[in-house]
Scaffold this motif. Structure first.
Motif: not given
Length: 560
Positions: A42, A50-51, A58, A60, A64, A73, A77-79
């Motif tokens: 993270w 992002s992970y 990243p 997607t 996770k 994600l 790629g963001t929450l």
């Protein structure tokens, strides 16, 4: 209790465009799993987490987990946050911090951007985060103490539903075709009464007639409907009254499931309306074919006179009658004629099929054999059956009509051919709703409790005073005995028998075995693939342990 959480929703373009909100201070302590130098894990940038995979890319469109929570994600790629969305044919909801909702009710508000796919309303997400939705395998879902119905997109529904769980819309009288009902909170009425007038102003459909009751619903002060333990409306089968015991009291229901309001006025079975009228004086028949002579001690086929039964007189509905030596017809009795026994109603018509008598001197009711199902006999859902004696007379009215006796009489009921047993005096084994064992077989209201052919074995619940136990029977109803016996049903499970009584059902691949193990003597799980310890899974059942019926299918539960 439902917690109302107003949620935005995903647009039709996918899951990547849900609303985003600023992260709380504590969120980083929850999600941060690595250091700034780590390639995988993270990372936060511009307030968004992002992970990254081992290649530093990243991740997607996947879930996770961090600590005890799951996060999704998005396509960039963001929450994903504060929205309901679909992933791999399942619905999910994530809160303001992106956490997956689990075992929770969520209220989705259309005005706040739920979108076209998800309508405004309540949604439920299970322990795995997946939203409840209607599927082909079934439409009812048990949640906590309640049962609910959801549409294909997961929205909780309320109102009237038909047999298949479809909503009934645009009906002036939805109670007619309605089978299930859910109040505004979505919970299906179960073991509960419904006052129809409280949900339909003016009692819609009240201008209809009940064929069973012979009255217009406008005559009813209230229209009461009852829903059983399966959430189904209790109603009659065809044009005959349906009787059901509820909290120790008996009620009658018509073809639409409406309680007949004058049922409570019936003091006893002796005062109840009978299937046929009764006369104060026995009729006599003078045959015009024989010069008007009085027929004595003989059978004759004729419809009744107008003063005996006006309807049958005008319809010329003929029946068999029999007279005594004085020419009077037999009535309200079971009579022995030429070595066989026959039943006669209150005015003298011979009766066939299932017949109820209070003693042998008061006819109560007659039922065609295919008017009822096996469940009706098991549950005692037949008018008068709990207070009177049940007999069976040959349904071949034209050629026989005599009493049937014996322990193995095949009868074609509404749901198939079943076996019945009647004593030499004609009374049903298991008469008046009392389970009876007769020569290694169980009967209730005459019905022999046989195992379903598709399963091969079934289980009977026996209540002998304070002693409650279970026994296994085969497809012929015979009790399967054994000190330590295991039988396999056709569904692949094993029924364990200890000292002639059912102990437990086991769905193991391998047959359980009896042994003296660490947990005592009894049946143990056996795993032939576990070479180190075949019995590692432990004890299933032992002498003295309470019987475990939880694994039994509904089809194997014969009277419970």
């Amino acid at each position: 209790m439902k917690k109302k959480i107003t949620a935005g929703g995903a647009p039709s373009g996918g899951v990547g465009n849900c609303c985003r909100h600023a992260l709380s201070v504590g969120f980083s302590t929850i999600l941060f799993l690595g250091t700034a130098q780590a390639a995988e894990g993270w990372k936060a940038a511009d307030g968004e987490w992002s992970y990254y995979d081992p290649d530093g890319q990243p991740v997607t469109l996947t879930w996770k987990k961090s600590k005890d929570s799951w996060y999704f994600l998005s396509e960039n790629g963001t929450l994903l946050k504060h929205c309901i969305f679909r992933d791999k044919d399942s619905n999910y909801y994530v809160d303001d911090e992106g956490r997956m909702a689990q075992s929770a009710w969520i209220f989705v508000n259309v005005d706040n951007g739920a979108g076209d796919e998800f309508e405004e309303g309540w949604y439920y997400f299970g322990a795995d985060g997946k939203g409840c939705r209607r599927k082909s395998s079934g439409f009812k879902r048990k949640i906590g103490d309640g049962t609910y119905i959801f549409d294909e997109n997961g929205k909780m529904l309320s109102g009237w539903f038909d047999e298949d769980g479809n909503m009934i819309d645009h009906s002036d009288a939805p109670f007619v075709e309605g089978v299930y009902y859910a109040r505004a909170d979505g919970r299906l009425l179960t073991d509960e009464w419904l006052d129809y007038g409280n949900i339909d102003e003016g009692i819609g459909g009240s201008d209809l007639d009940s064929e069973v009751a012979g009255r217009n619903y406008m005559d009813y002060e209230k229209m009461w409907i009852f829903f059983d333990s399966h959430s189904k409306k209790v109603k009659s089968n065809g044009d005959r009254l349906r009787q059901k015991t509820i909290n120790g009291a008996q009620y009658g229901f018509d073809e639409n499931g409406v309680m007949i309001p004058w049922w409570s006025k019936v003091a006893s079975i002796n005062n109840a309306d009978k299937s046929n009228p009764s006369s104060d004086v026995s009729a006599r028949y003078y045959s015009g074919y024989d010069g008007g002579v009085l027929l004595k001690n003989t059978w004759f086929w004729m419809y009744p006179s107008q003063n005996l039964d006006m309807d049958d007189y005008y319809d010329q509905e003929a029946s068999w009658w029999h007279t005594d030596n004085s020419g009077q017809v037999y009535r309200d009795s079971i009579r022995r004629i030429n070595g066989r026994s026959y039943a006669f109603d209150g005015i003298g018509r011979m009766q066939t099929g299932f017949v109820l008598f209070d003693g042998k001197s008061e006819f109560v009711a007659q039922y065609d054999v295919d008017n009822w199902s096996s469940e009706d006999f098991i549950e005692g859902n037949i008018y008068g059956i709990e207070k009177t004696d049940l007999y069976l007379f040959s349904p071949d009215e034209l050629n026989d009509g005599s009493m049937k006796t014996g322990q193995d009489i095949a009868v074609a009921l509404d749901d198939g051919v079943f076996h019945f047993g009647f004593a030499s005096n004609g009374k049903a084994f298991g008469n008046r709703n009392h389970l009876q064992k007769k020569e290694d077989r169980y009967y209730i209201n005459g019905l022999r409790l046989d195992a379903d052919e598709e399963y091969g074995y079934g289980v009977v619940k026996v209540e002998d005073g304070s002693d409650i136990y279970y026994q296994v029977v085969d497809t012929s109803g015979k009790v399967v005995e054994g000190k330590r016996r295991v039988v396999r049903d056709k569904d692949g499970g094993y029924l364990l028998i200890i000292r002639n009584r059912f102990a437990a059902w086991c769905g193991d691949e391998d047959k359980p075995r009896w042994r003296n193990g660490n947990e005592g003597s009894g049946f143990y799980h056996y795993d032939k693939e576990n070479t180190e310890d075949h019995f590692a899974e432990g004890l299933i059942a032992a002498p003295g342990t309470p019987p475990d019926t939880s694994g039994l299918s509904e089809e194997e539960r014969l009277n419970f």
